[in-house]
Design an enzyme around this catalytic site. Structure first.
Site, PDB file in Angstrom:
ATOM      1  N   ASP A 252       1.320 -10.865  -7.715  1.00 21.71           N
ATOM      2  CA  ASP A 252       1.840  -9.505  -7.932  1.00 21.71           C
ATOM      3  C   ASP A 252       0.898  -8.687  -7.250  1.00 21.71           C
ATOM      4  O   ASP A 252      -0.190  -8.975  -6.901  1.00 21.71           O
ATOM      5  CB  ASP A 252       1.779  -9.270  -9.645  1.00 21.71           C
ATOM      6  CG  ASP A 252       2.695  -8.262 -10.103  1.00 21.71           C
ATOM      7  OD1 ASP A 252       3.841  -7.954  -9.194  1.00 21.71           O
ATOM      8  OD2 ASP A 252       2.586  -7.672 -10.886  1.00 21.71           O
ATOM      9  N   GLY A 253       1.544  -7.405  -7.018  1.00 26.73           N
ATOM     10  CA  GLY A 253       0.975  -6.458  -6.402  1.00 26.73           C
ATOM     11  C   GLY A 253       0.812  -6.351  -4.825  1.00 26.73           C
ATOM     12  O   GLY A 253       0.093  -5.579  -4.209  1.00 26.73           O
ATOM     13  N   ASN A 254       1.679  -7.396  -4.180  1.00 26.73           N
ATOM     14  CA  ASN A 254       1.612  -7.359  -2.726  1.00 26.73           C
ATOM     15  C   ASN A 254       1.959  -5.988  -2.164  1.00 26.73           C
ATOM     16  O   ASN A 254       1.416  -5.500  -1.260  1.00 26.73           O
ATOM     17  CB  ASN A 254       2.411  -8.492  -2.284  1.00 26.73           C
ATOM     18  CG  ASN A 254       2.066  -9.765  -2.429  1.00 26.73           C
ATOM     19  OD1 ASN A 254       1.040  -9.989  -2.896  1.00 26.73           O
ATOM     20  ND2 ASN A 254       2.928 -10.842  -2.251  1.00 26.73           N
TER      21      ASN A 254
ATOM     22  N   ASN B 122      13.646 -11.244  -9.331  1.00 25.72           N
ATOM     23  CA  ASN B 122      13.544 -10.619  -7.834  1.00 25.72           C
ATOM     24  C   ASN B 122      14.740 -10.344  -6.915  1.00 25.72           C
ATOM     25  O   ASN B 122      14.701  -9.788  -6.179  1.00 25.72           O
ATOM     26  CB  ASN B 122      12.615 -11.600  -6.813  1.00 25.72           C
ATOM     27  CG  ASN B 122      11.073 -11.508  -7.302  1.00 25.72           C
ATOM     28  OD1 ASN B 122      10.267 -12.372  -7.224  1.00 25.72           O
ATOM     29  ND2 ASN B 122      10.694 -10.203  -8.087  1.00 25.72           N
TER      30      ASN B 122
ATOM     31  N   ARG C  37      15.732  -6.843  -6.211  1.00 23.77           N
ATOM     32  CA  ARG C  37      15.230  -6.035  -5.126  1.00 23.77           C
ATOM     33  C   ARG C  37      16.141  -5.776  -4.102  1.00 23.77           C
ATOM     34  O   ARG C  37      17.287  -6.325  -4.044  1.00 23.77           O
ATOM     35  CB  ARG C  37      14.065  -6.994  -4.483  1.00 23.77           C
ATOM     36  CG  ARG C  37      13.127  -7.298  -5.647  1.00 23.77           C
ATOM     37  CD  ARG C  37      11.594  -7.040  -5.041  1.00 23.77           C
ATOM     38  NE  ARG C  37      10.821  -7.210  -6.102  1.00 23.77           N
ATOM     39  CZ  ARG C  37       9.415  -7.503  -5.912  1.00 23.77           C
ATOM     40  NH1 ARG C  37       9.068  -7.413  -4.666  1.00 23.77           N
ATOM     41  NH2 ARG C  37       8.500  -7.136  -6.903  1.00 23.77           N
TER      42      ARG C  37
END
Ligand code: FPP
Length: 186
Positions: free
Chosen positions: A20-22, A68, A71
């Site tokens: 996470d957090g890319n 995802n 997205r």
């Protein structure tokens, strides 16, 4: 002062990594989100080496969740292509390190080209024993349970299973990777 050795009994068997957090990492640096995913790849394979060094036997990486798909179409397309590239870029290196690659996830909706790269990597590395790297692609905890429940319901309707006799062992048989050990540390 000598650095104390890690005690074998303190090493977890199975570690799971939520990548996470890319996007946030990239944003902070004024870079596009895609640069964050690229940095995530480098970090993940650094973790793979570290896990092998300390004797972890199983590592699970959540690369694309069933959520995802929400997205933007551009990012979904990028992530599908990125997973293909990562598998092509890393499979020989993983094989040389003795890593067995295993896909965990739902085939439904996942790009056929991603599935075929996963199958190539699985075939190439299937005899490796140093560590298993579970690549969770199109994976979701709830979708896994839904898929398992549907399989069990089908067995019940064919009278191959009794509703009251469903055990944890039976449920485990219907998970995507029944032989996978429980995760020790996230
Ligand atoms: C979450 O960051 C990360 C992803 C959705 C993709 C990560 C995938 C890789 C690094 C490739 C690994 C490939 C394999 C085959 C294991 P985010 O976009 O949710 O970032 P944010 O939380 O900052 O928005």
């Amino acid at each position: 002062m000598a650095i104390p050795k890690l005690k074998k009994e303190l090493i977890p068997n199975h570690v799971a990594v939520v990548m996470d957090g890319n996007g946030r990492w990239a944003k902070k640096r004024g870079l596009p989100r895609t640069a964050g995913h690229e940095a995530g790849e480098v970090a993940l394979f650094d973790v793979v080496q570290g896990a092998i060094q300390i004797g972890v036997k199983e590592l699970s990486a959540y690369a694309f969740s069933t959520e995802n798909w929400k997205r933007s179409p551009e990012e979904v397309k990028f992530l599908m292509g990125f997973n293909i590239d990562v598998l092509r870029r890393r499979r020989d290196e993983m094989n040389d390190l003795g890593v067995k690659i295993q896909w965990v996830g739902r085939p439904n909706r996942l790009w056929k080209s991603v599935i075929s790269e996963l199958e190539i990597a699985q075939e190439l590395t299937k005899r490796n024993k140093v560590m298993t790297l579970n690549m969770c692609i199109n994976y979701g905890g709830r979708s896994e349970l839904v898929d398992a429940t549907n399989e069990i319901a089908a067995l019940v309707s064919k009278k191959k299973l009794k509703p009251g006799a469903i055990t944890e062992k039976e449920l485990a048989k219907h998970l995507y990777s029944p032989k996978m050990s429980d995760v020790d540390m996230f």
